[in-house]
Design an enzyme around this catalytic site. Sequence first.
Site, PDB file in Angstrom:
ATOM      1  N   SER A 143      40.404  46.287  31.582  1.00 27.91           N
ATOM      2  CA  SER A 143      41.165  46.930  32.667  1.00 27.91           C
ATOM      3  C   SER A 143      42.199  47.849  32.046  1.00 27.91           C
ATOM      4  CB  SER A 143      41.879  45.852  33.491  1.00 27.91           C
ATOM      5  OG  SER A 143      42.759  46.430  34.424  1.00 27.91           O
ATOM      6  N   TYR A 156      46.993  38.151  34.448  1.00 29.20           N
ATOM      7  CA  TYR A 156      45.938  39.182  34.436  1.00 29.20           C
ATOM      8  C   TYR A 156      46.127  40.101  33.236  1.00 29.20           C
ATOM      9  CZ  TYR A 156      42.609  42.546  36.401  1.00 29.20           C
ATOM     10  OH  TYR A 156      41.523  43.372  36.607  1.00 29.20           O
TER      11      TYR A 156
END
Length: 251
Positions: A143, A156
């Site tokens: 990401s 995350y």
Amino acid sequence: MQVQNKIVIVTGSGSGIGAAAAKHFGRHGAKVVVSDIKEEKAKAVSEEIKNAGGEAIAISADVADYKEVKSLIKDTVGQFGRLDVMVNNAGIGPEHLYKTADHTLSDWDNVIAVNQTGVFYCMKLALRQMLEQGNGNIVNIASLAGLKASLNNLSYSASKFAVVGMTKSAALEYASKNIRINAVCPGYTESDLLSKLLNARPDMDEMLKRVIPMNRYGNVEEIAEAIVWLASDNTKFITGQTITLDGGTSL
Ligand SMILES: NC(=O)c1ccc[n+]([C@@H]2O[C@H](COP(=O)([O-])OP(=O)(O)OC[C@H]3O[C@@H](n4cnc5c(N)ncnc54)[C@H](O)[C@@H]3O)[C@@H](O)[C@H]2O)c1
């Protein structure tokens, strides 16, 4: 794209980026194992690929469960004889968006288990099979949050920086073994994951679009294109790289 007849597993391919990648592999002649923790969703995507003239099977697996990942790879090899491409896409975000001091222990444990440990399990077990057969290709879905700081999203962020680190370290270990390992780093992309975030914080929609130079979210097909390209024989000299698809956000 040169992926004809390659045996490909895509984890978390019951929806979003994974589903788009599985269908794209199917369109380019790969044999696709559509895998997801949600069996019905995996079956639906596998049917779609078959109805469009491609080859696919569905195998449900929770990537955070070592035994289930082991069965996923064993069943794939049992069915097709080998595993050419492992796409480690399954991922989740935290339930709550809190700063680090308030980040809940359950969010930490769940996100790390799926996004980080899950990728480790999938890489470890796929690599064993790939070493045995003498070739392989792994594409990890990291990401933008694995390259830059994120707010209120520590688990995350930690998990996606870990995916980038695992990609580079393992790529170095196996470069001489005919096994390539790369990652894609999507920016904000329209999917269930993004909808969940925007439902929790509707105010973020306007703010996010303002920080994306292209003033729009990515779409799953755009990310799928890069995944299939990295998995293909068009990119034989690329390993250990991260490809960022973010409409310019990281600039
Ligand atoms: N959408 C974005 O903006 C964005 C941005 C950067 C990175 N990503 C990453 O892309 C990947 C795909 O996300 P998406 O946006 O398509 O989300 P999504 O929620 O649409 O899809 C994720 C899929 O993973 C499955 N899944 C969840 N936990 C699992 C588990 N333990 N085992 C197996 N499958 C599981 C879900 O059932 C779902 O089908 C994730 O790794 C995510 O972190 C997404």
